[in-house]
Design a protein around this motif. Sequence first.
Motif, PDB file in Angstrom:
ATOM      1  N   LEU A 146      -4.232   2.217   5.453  1.00 16.36           N
ATOM      2  CA  LEU A 146      -3.414   1.949   6.796  1.00 16.36           C
ATOM      3  C   LEU A 146      -3.245   0.620   7.151  1.00 16.36           C
ATOM      4  N   ASN A 147      -4.188  -0.121   6.984  1.00 20.22           N
ATOM      5  CA  ASN A 147      -3.733  -1.474   7.676  1.00 20.22           C
ATOM      6  C   ASN A 147      -3.396  -2.881   6.485  1.00 20.22           C
ATOM      7  N   GLN A 148      -3.119  -2.013   5.351  1.00 15.01           N
ATOM      8  CA  GLN A 148      -2.865  -3.181   4.269  1.00 15.01           C
ATOM      9  C   GLN A 148      -1.553  -4.022   4.763  1.00 15.01           C
ATOM     10  N   HIS A 149      -0.825  -3.264   5.453  1.00 19.57           N
ATOM     11  CA  HIS A 149       0.408  -4.112   6.093  1.00 19.57           C
ATOM     12  C   HIS A 149       0.009  -5.682   6.561  1.00 19.57           C
ATOM     13  N   LEU A 150      -1.049  -5.385   7.563  1.00 18.66           N
ATOM     14  CA  LEU A 150      -1.582  -6.572   8.175  1.00 18.66           C
ATOM     15  C   LEU A 150      -2.107  -7.578   7.221  1.00 18.66           C
ATOM     16  N   ARG A 151      -2.769  -7.347   6.401  1.00 17.38           N
ATOM     17  CA  ARG A 151      -3.204  -8.142   5.046  1.00 17.38           C
ATOM     18  C   ARG A 151      -2.162  -8.872   4.253  1.00 17.38           C
ATOM     19  N   GLN A 156       1.836 -13.313   3.282  1.00 15.16           N
ATOM     20  CA  GLN A 156       3.019 -13.843   3.408  1.00 15.16           C
ATOM     21  C   GLN A 156       3.051 -15.072   4.267  1.00 15.16           C
ATOM     22  N   GLU A 157       2.042 -15.251   5.438  1.00 15.66           N
ATOM     23  CA  GLU A 157       1.921 -16.557   6.338  1.00 15.66           C
ATOM     24  C   GLU A 157       1.333 -17.506   5.230  1.00 15.66           C
ATOM     25  N   LEU A 158       0.514 -17.537   4.337  1.00 11.17           N
ATOM     26  CA  LEU A 158      -0.171 -18.215   3.580  1.00 11.17           C
ATOM     27  C   LEU A 158       1.034 -18.765   2.655  1.00 11.17           C
ATOM     28  N   VAL A 159       1.708 -17.987   2.294  1.00 13.44           N
ATOM     29  CA  VAL A 159       2.718 -18.345   1.197  1.00 13.44           C
ATOM     30  C   VAL A 159       4.017 -19.416   1.932  1.00 13.44           C
ATOM     31  N   THR A 181      -6.404 -17.695   6.109  1.00 14.51           N
ATOM     32  CA  THR A 181      -5.700 -16.500   5.839  1.00 14.51           C
ATOM     33  C   THR A 181      -6.869 -15.171   5.942  1.00 14.51           C
ATOM     34  N   SER A 182      -7.951 -15.282   5.262  1.00 15.16           N
ATOM     35  CA  SER A 182      -8.976 -14.247   5.304  1.00 15.16           C
ATOM     36  C   SER A 182      -9.539 -13.896   6.470  1.00 15.16           C
ATOM     37  N   LEU A 183      -9.648 -15.074   7.351  1.00  9.97           N
ATOM     38  CA  LEU A 183     -10.397 -14.731   8.914  1.00  9.97           C
ATOM     39  C   LEU A 183      -9.187 -14.127   9.680  1.00  9.97           C
ATOM     40  N   ASN A 184      -7.889 -14.387   9.443  1.00 10.51           N
ATOM     41  CA  ASN A 184      -7.113 -13.849  10.327  1.00 10.51           C
ATOM     42  C   ASN A 184      -6.673 -12.477   9.823  1.00 10.51           C
ATOM     43  N   ALA A 185      -6.761 -12.292   8.580  1.00  6.30           N
ATOM     44  CA  ALA A 185      -6.765 -10.766   7.968  1.00  6.30           C
ATOM     45  C   ALA A 185      -7.847  -9.778   8.650  1.00  6.30           C
ATOM     46  N   ILE A 186      -8.933 -10.368   8.552  1.00  5.47           N
ATOM     47  CA  ILE A 186     -10.039  -9.648   9.348  1.00  5.47           C
ATOM     48  C   ILE A 186      -9.794  -9.377  10.692  1.00  5.47           C
ATOM     49  N   SER A 187      -9.549 -10.639  11.401  1.00  2.00           N
ATOM     50  CA  SER A 187      -9.219 -10.414  12.763  1.00  2.00           C
ATOM     51  C   SER A 187      -8.097  -9.703  13.184  1.00  2.00           C
ATOM     52  N   ASN A 188      -7.158  -9.384  12.351  1.00  2.00           N
ATOM     53  CA  ASN A 188      -6.037  -8.471  12.739  1.00  2.00           C
ATOM     54  C   ASN A 188      -6.696  -6.936  12.638  1.00  2.00           C
ATOM     55  N   MET A 189      -7.612  -6.834  11.213  1.00  2.00           N
ATOM     56  CA  MET A 189      -8.162  -5.569  11.218  1.00  2.00           C
ATOM     57  C   MET A 189      -8.738  -5.157  12.228  1.00  2.00           C
ATOM     58  N   ILE A 190      -9.702  -5.776  12.846  1.00  2.00           N
ATOM     59  CA  ILE A 190     -10.588  -5.458  13.963  1.00  2.00           C
ATOM     60  C   ILE A 190     -10.026  -5.701  15.396  1.00  2.00           C
ATOM     61  N   SER A 192      -6.392  -6.605  15.948  1.00  2.00           N
ATOM     62  CA  SER A 192      -5.098  -6.846  16.268  1.00  2.00           C
ATOM     63  C   SER A 192      -4.274  -8.072  16.449  1.00  2.00           C
ATOM     64  N   SER A 193      -5.158  -9.196  16.235  1.00  2.00           N
ATOM     65  CA  SER A 193      -4.473 -10.468  16.706  1.00  2.00           C
ATOM     66  C   SER A 193      -5.217 -11.624  15.943  1.00  2.00           C
ATOM     67  N   ASP A 194      -4.701 -12.885  15.812  1.00  3.13           N
ATOM     68  CA  ASP A 194      -5.087 -13.677  14.927  1.00  3.13           C
ATOM     69  C   ASP A 194      -6.349 -14.462  15.681  1.00  3.13           C
ATOM     70  N   MET A 195      -7.461 -14.842  15.162  1.00  2.00           N
ATOM     71  CA  MET A 195      -8.336 -15.832  15.644  1.00  2.00           C
ATOM     72  C   MET A 195      -8.169 -17.139  15.340  1.00  2.00           C
ATOM     73  N   MET A 196      -7.409 -17.716  14.524  1.00  2.00           N
ATOM     74  CA  MET A 196      -6.972 -18.995  14.089  1.00  2.00           C
ATOM     75  C   MET A 196      -5.730 -19.460  14.243  1.00  2.00           C
TER      76      MET A 196
END
Length: 515
Positions: A146-151, A156-159, A181-190, A192-196
């Motif tokens: 369900l949240n693969q679009h967030l990752r 996309q932002e990494l690219v 990228t990995s920290l923000n992906a986890i942060s959005n999953m938990i 719904s916002s970026d941590m970095m």
Amino acid sequence: MDYLVLILCLHLLWGLFRALSFVARGGQRARPSNLPPGPQPLPIIGNLLQLGDLPHKSLAKLARTYGPIIKLELGFVTTVVISSPSLAREILQTHDAVSSNRLVPNSVTAHDHDKLSMLWVPVSPFFRYLRKIYNSHIFASKKLDLNQHLRSKKVQELVALVGKCAYAGQAVNIGEAAFRTSLNAISNMIFSSDMMEPLNPAGELKEVVRQIMVEVGKPNLAEYFPVLKKIGLRGSKHRLEVHFQKIFDIFDDLIQRRLQLRLEASSIKRDDVLDNLLDLVADKNETLYMSLVKHLLLDVFVAGSETTASTLEWAMTELLRNPEKLLTAQAELHQVIGKGKQIEEADIARLPYLQAIVKENFRLHPVGPLLAPRKSREDFIAGGFTIPKGAQVLINVWAIGRDPSVWDDPDKFTPERFIGSDIDVRGQNFELLPFGGGRRICPGLPLAMRMLPQMLGSLINIFNWRLEDGVTPENLNMEDKFGLAIQRAESLKAMPIPRIKRVMVCDDGESNRTP
């Protein structure tokens, strides 16, 4: 030197006290006679000096002399090290029930984390409850779908970030970019916002997380000399208390904001991990409480972000060191996905060579070289030897991954060895155990096996890469540094070159066409 003398004196007194106590209780429990072989320990300090700065390599060298199961005395802690797939199977499968508890590092007792973290708590109903939360509310396949679009958005932002560096002719710090990228992906999953973000104070998490990995992973004298815990010397535990508190303060702020939002009538339910966990906290039939939520999230952020970043950095290192393998991977991506396109999680199953690269990278550079330390609950037999009750048990997956009796050309990066192979990383093939196995297998495995191939595949399909000026595949530094996760001793920096011309948008919104 004075500090060492103090340790020796204290432990002479400690040993005398223990001996008198045993005599008073009628004598000491007899030590098993058929213990595994190993080097002769020195008085008091045992075999500590033989660990060195890179214990996974030192222990692999000892295994070549004494065999795949060896015994060491590390101070007052008997330690058994396993270095073969067959013996790893015995520990993680046959004797999983009696070897599943942890020898808890003194450092992680900071803020009682050892009592609230699934990584460290003993196997018990509470452990199974924590594992259920991870498997049902954080890493369940349905939720990840369900949240693969967030990752995908974070990749996309990494690219975009790499594209901006390509346009400016700047090298990319691969580990730093992957960490964000990995920290923000986890942060959005938990959350719904970026941590970095550049102006977000949570950006300090980067260094804090890395320091936590270092403190938990490195050998600590207090583990091996119990008297040091008794006299309360400040060290790794104190430093972890400070690092944990920094993360807890950030979590407290985010949780309080979410609780406030949930009270507003017009609030829209986010249905992210935090919302799900807060629902469990509110459910009177559940035993989840707010402090436990923070410790759960601490493990997810620390383990998920740094290990993913470090693994991707090693994979890029190996591809830059073996350009023919990079070309093979790009050819597969070009044929299956199309040159210059970002890959999605659904594409991974159609990319066997990319999957083989990930497996080969795990073989050479496992996330945790010795896994997390286990502790035997009773005497048991493995490999014909007795592992005594209370012993620390380490599985040297780094040594297993480079064992010439298991792998052809073990020091050579050869993804082709996994093409057509059924060997997987999910804990059933004991020659490849980057996530461990048994009931203690890493719960974050499903997320890692989605993020790593997508990030790596996108970077090498959209960009060509070359090393910085003066660095060649032959002189590229391949040294590592020991911790809970193996990191490169020297950060990898590489120059990206777009594989196709495209319009890239810089941070200021100005469009620039790649050369």
